[in-house]
Write an enzyme that holds these catalytic residues in place. Structure first.
Site, PDB file in Angstrom:
ATOM      1  N   GLU A 534       0.850  -1.186   0.000  1.00 38.91           N
ATOM      2  CA  GLU A 534       0.000   0.000   0.000  1.00 38.91           C
ATOM      3  C   GLU A 534       0.890   1.243   0.000  1.00 38.91           C
ATOM      4  OE1 GLU A 534      -3.241  -0.443   2.660  1.00 38.91           O
ATOM      5  OE2 GLU A 534      -4.195   1.413   2.036  1.00 38.91           O
ATOM      6  N   GLU A 807      -2.434   1.168  13.181  1.00 33.00           N
ATOM      7  CA  GLU A 807      -3.607   1.442  12.352  1.00 33.00           C
ATOM      8  C   GLU A 807      -4.890   1.205  13.145  1.00 33.00           C
ATOM      9  OE1 GLU A 807      -3.863  -1.148   8.962  1.00 33.00           O
ATOM     10  OE2 GLU A 807      -5.088   0.320   7.874  1.00 33.00           O
TER      11      GLU A 807
END
Ligand code: NAG
Ligand code: NAG
Ligand code: NAG
Ligand code: NAG
Ligand code: NAG
Ligand code: NAG
Length: 936
Positions: A534, A807
């Site tokens: 990502e 996260e």
């Protein structure tokens, strides 16, 4: 006669400040470096030395503490270094050092010296010392000017000496300046549907005459590492970084004067695929997003002693070859085979008979741009902390810190042996945890040549890791220890500006973790995460984190460049900023918070740096989003069929559905729509845009009524009485009456308490929760949240030995296993947005007006903290607070409050003391100390 400045400095404080102590009835004095009798002695010695007016002498001498500096220098625009900039009339700033009291600039003198010309001097009556206009005629491409500044004090007497003289030099400003340089590619077939093998380019040239200076202008379709005569040029890595290359492609400028020699010379450049043509995006991702062929563009400009110029452009006279880097991919890592090294290829006179030619490929040079951001560099080396065996007997390295960069190894071993390095952030079940990496292999391979001690680090990849599994290390010839292996930390080399530390080791550690997640994700662009398949410029993440980021580092150049890409990507996406910038995910639907970043990030930059020129540059993006980008329903709120992330990662959302939040998506989106409209009205007003401010403030009041109809009941309850559902309308002032707002704030505090002071917010609410509670004087409630150590909370990650912010609140579960969600990064900065609350409440520092010319200092002690120190390098110089609760001999049981404050020269501050009195002081620059007895 010259006395040590510190001593003199203290004397001034004492001379000016005792009076205030009596007047205010409060202990208010300068830093006590000198005792009263020492001051008397100082005066006596000055008199003996023949100084007639000791007081005046001291004041004058002390100004030596007040040198204009910024990294010891004057600066230009938002550049850390001003070689190869894109501006021809760069604005100039200078910062002050020292603790001189009550000092404001009345005028300044700026000297500009250009080659072959007399120095020009400009004396300007102005208190401005930040981003003042370029006073001279515009510079040309490659034209150097040497600039120095001095400032004059309040009565034009207490002046600073001249600053260091600093060079500023534009790069190549027009396509024509690149002369005959062309983008060249190797005459070999380029790979299709697979990674591109890095290419080496070389060029021999001879320099017959003597020369005075040389500049290399260079970029790549890919990433480059350049050498001149065998030496690496500059210290940038992963250059030119990642931009939306379709629109803006950066080049770099290097001073190579000292690397060049008369006679034969050789340029050698290796180019890897990087972001340009490498694989990007989830799963298999996409390759060749910007182009399918690696290329090099460079121009060496040599200024000879007679003033004439010699150009060595990249053209079809260069040669190319493949080399020891077999593959090098952002996500997957690098394979390096030392047996394939060609000794001497970087040196002049190398026999390149077996090399391939190159061909020129077309490239629109109008896209070329000088960088705004500082380059990515090796910023720090991190020592190996431990080597251990995994459950299955694998060798694992532990660096003790989740960091971003790569390994540097020194190893001796048998020819042909391959060592494999697999990088992960955490361990699970005794093994390196690779599942969170998803489709990223994060693995480097190094094959030994067998020739002596080999030193290696990868060139065109980076990893997010704390642990490295090592296979194939030649233990017999090289012990695997801190002498043979080290971690190199890599990120955009911004200036560090903000610091915080306090009595609670967990909170101090949290701040460190926030710093590390920022470092890991400010690598050329602001990314979500640095390790898996990502590493993209998610707009929602920087929306949440920018206030914090702008305090910890000087982000102005970094975000200015990124926002240029945001603007161009927005224009390619029907006025809606895509979810990620640079956009590699294809068309994005208009989405709140993520899209709102094009309003919020410029506003935060303006608050932090006070730069109206930059704000104006970013205004069209903000305006287009509000005017044309948002998909609206019939009353002007969000279209109810749009996709929204909204309160993404609400802790109550199931691990496999992070968008399934407890607060309605359109409530959240509408609240942000109102906020963005309000900010746009503020921006328009700050820029004095004719009709726009009232247009947007009128629109804001109309839409507020619609918001109230949609989401607030007549009795003032929210459709979703959640932490986010209450925090947003409270922070954004969306309740119809202050009574309803106060009652909602009470309910928010009760909700927080009923939730055991655990976090109940996702992306939309988390960065505003603390500021909202503080806005309604509920700092205590938020302090209790901050101190919570059970998940979801900030300190949970700290007690779980996290060294970065995660996260998910529980990326690692209490039993040490990794959260089963498909997205489980251990290095995301968004939850670190809490640091902006820490800096402004526990640290008590915030700008009272954009750019910190006025500072608001208001510490709110709490959370059981007994001391805290906060420091921030404003555009003027350092401001800091240092407070302590209780002290030896404290008359009231540990509740005496002591505060020390620093205010930089050329600024003023308002100090609000804690306690029922809430005494307020308006002060100029200097150091001050306050005391509140028996604070409740
Ligand atoms: C000495 O200097 C101070 C501060 O500048 C000034 O206020 C004072 O008038 C001076 N005294 C004499 C005797 O010049
Ligand atoms: C490359 O991939 C595309 C899409 O999967 C495919 O259509 C094409 O045939 C492939 N080309 C080669 C040379 O493998
Ligand atoms: C360069 O190398 C080639 C091939 O190895 C050889 O034929 C040639 O003689 C060499 N040239 C020089 C100048 O050494
Ligand atoms: C939020 O409030 C709305 C309106 O009362 C309700 O329909 C919805 O179920 C609530 N929760 C969420 C997650 O939308
Ligand atoms: C306020 O109004 C809402 C929605 O109409 C209702 O559910 C709630 O019970 C009311 N609360 C009070 C305290 O009246
Ligand atoms: C955190 O580290 C300490 C010290 O190494 C260790 O004792 C403890 O078990 C670790 N805690 C967790 C949750 O891993």
């Amino acid at each position: 006669m010259k006395l040590p400045p510190l001593v003199l400095l203290s004397a001034i404080f004492f001379s000016g400040i005792f009076a205030m102590e009596c007047k205010k009835g409060i202990h208010y004095c300068g830093r006590s470096l000198l005792k009263n009798d020492e001051i008397d002695q100082l005066f006596v010695s000055l008199n003996k030395a023949g100084v007639k007016n000791a007081t005046e002498h001291i004041v004058l001498e002390s100004i030596f503490e007040c040198l204009p500096t910024r990294d010891g220098q004057v600066s230009f625009e938002h550049h850390r270094s001003a070689l190869g900039i894109g501006e021809t009339a760069p604005r100039v700033s200078w910062r002050f050092q020292g603790k001189v009291s009550d000092w404001e600039q009345s005028s300044y003198e700026l000297e500009v010296k250009r080659a072959g010309q007399e120095a020009e001097n400009f004396h300007i009556d102005s208190a401005e010392s930040v981003l003042v206009s370029w006073p001279s005629t515009a510079l040309e491409s490659g034209e150097e000017a040497i600039v120095r500044v001095r400032s004059f004090g309040p009565d034009s007497k207490h002046n600073t000496p001249w600053s260091d003289a600093v060079a500023v030099e534009p790069g190549l400003l027009t396509p024509d300046d690149w002369q005959d340089a062309a983008v060249i590619a190797s005459a070999r077939p380029t790979e299709v549907n697979e990674t591109h093998r890095p290419i080496q380019f070389r060029k021999d040239f001879s320099l017959e005459q003597s020369y005075v200076s040389a500049r290399l202008y260079i970029t790549a379709l890919g990433l480059y590492e350049a050498h001149l005569n065998g030496k690496r040029i500059g210290d940038h890595v992963l250059a030119p970084g990642w931009q939306s290359y379709h629109n803006r492609h950066e080049y770099n400028t290097y001073d190579v004067t000292d690397m060049l020699k008369q006679g034969p010379n050789a340029l050698g450049v290796t180019v890897g695929e990087g972001w340009y043509s490498g694989r990007l995006g989830f799963n298999e991702g996409r390759r060749n997003i910007y182009g399918d062929t690696l290329g090099l563009l460079s121009l060496l400009v040599i200024t000879k002693s007679d003033g004439s110029k010699l150009y060595i452009p990249s053209d079809d006279t260069w040669q190319s070859n493949i080399g020891p880097i077999v593959t090098s991919e952002i996500y997957d890592g690098e394979r390096y085979d030392s047996r394939l090294e060609q000794k001497g290829w970087l040196q002049p006179g190398f026999n390149s008979s077996g090399w391939l030619g190159v061909h020129e490929i077309s490239f629109p040079k109008g896209r070329l741009a000088a960088p705004d951001a500082p380059p990515v560099r090796r910023v720090e080396e991190h020592k190996l902390k431990d080597v251990f065996q995994s459950a299955s007997g694998k060798t694992v390295l532990d660096f003790g810190q989740n960091l971003v960069g790569w390994l540097r190894i020194r190893v001796k071993g048998p020819k042909g042996q391959t060592i494999k390095f697999l990088h992960t952030e955490v361990m699970e079940d005794g093994e390196v945890a690779t599942r969170p990496l998803r489709y990223a292999k994060a693995t480097d391979h190094f094959t030994l040549s067998g020739e002596g001690v080999e030193q290696w680090e990868p060139s065109f990849t980076f990893h997010g890791f704390r642990y490295v599994q090592v296979d194939g290390w030649p233990e017999d010839t090289t012990p695997l220890d801190e002498n043979s292996i080290t971690a190199v930390v890599v990120h955009s080399d911004m200036e560090r500006t903000g610091y915080f530390e306090c009595s609670d080791p967990l909170v101090s550690k949290l701040h460190q973790n926030i710093l590390w997640s920022m470092r890991g994700n400010f690598l050329s662009i602001p990314t979500d995460c640095p390790q898996r398949d990502e590493r993209l410029g998610w707009t929602g993440d920087i929306h949440a984190f920018s206030k914090t980021a702008n305090f910890i580092y000087d982000t102005a150049g970094f975000l200015r460049g990124w926002l240029k890409d945001a603007r161009s990507e927005q224009l390619n996406n029907s006025y809606a900023p895509p979810y990620v910038i640079p956009n590699v995910l294809g068309p994005s639907t208009p989405t709140s918070i993520w899209g709102d970043s094009i309003v919020a990030v410029p506003w935060e930059l303006y608050e932090a740096f006070g730069d109206k020129v930059m704000l104006k540059e970013q205004y069209p993006g903000a305006q287009d989003w509000i005017d044309k980008g948002i998909s609206r329903n019939e009353v002007g709120l969000w279209n109810r069929s749009t996709f929204q992330y909204a309160d993404w990662l609400d802790p109550k959302a199931p691990p496999d559905d992070p968008g399934d939040a407890t607060t309605n998506k359109y409530l959240v989106s509408d609240a942000y729509l109102l906020h963005s409209t309000d900010l746009l009205a503020n921006i328009s007003a700050a820029l004095s845009m004719d009709e726009a401010p009232s247009k947007y403030s009128d629109w804001h009041s109309d839409l507020t009524k619609e918001f109230q109809k949609a989401w607030i009941s007549p009795n003032g309850t929210m459709a979703n009485e959640t932490q986010t559902g209450l925090a947003l309308p409270l922070y954004f002032d969306l309740f119809p009456t202050s009574q309803q707002a106060n009652s909602a704030a009470n309910r928010l505090a009760q909700l927080v308490q009923a939730n055991d002071y655990k976090v109940g917010t996702g992306f939309a609410g988390t960065h505003l929760l603390g500021h909202t509670l503080s806005k309604y004087d509920k700092d205590d409630a938020f302090y209790q949240m901050l101190m919570q150590t059970e998940t979801p909370s900030w300190l949970y990650q700290v007690v779980m030995n996290g060294t970065t912010t995660w996260e998910r609140w529980d990326s690692m579960l209490p039993n040490g296993s990794v959260n089963s969600g498909e997205m489980t990064s251990f290095n995301h900065y968004a939850v670190g947005s809490v640091a902006s609350w820490i800096h402004s409440v526990a640290g008590g520092l915030r700008p009272a007006e954009p750019g910190w010319k006025r500072i608001h200092i208001e510490v709110v002690p709490g959370g059981g903290l007994t001391h805290a120190s906060t420091r921030f390098e404003t555009p003027y110089g350092v401001t800091s607070t240092k407070w302590q609760l209780g002290s030896p001999g404290d008359s009231c049981d540990g509740s005496d409050f002591h505060l020390m404050v620093e205010v930089p020269p050329n600024t003023r501050a308002t100090v609000v003391l804690p306690g029922p009195g809430g005494e307020t002081y308006d002060i100029g620059s200097g150091s001050y100390e306050y005391h509140v007895a028996c604070l409740e």
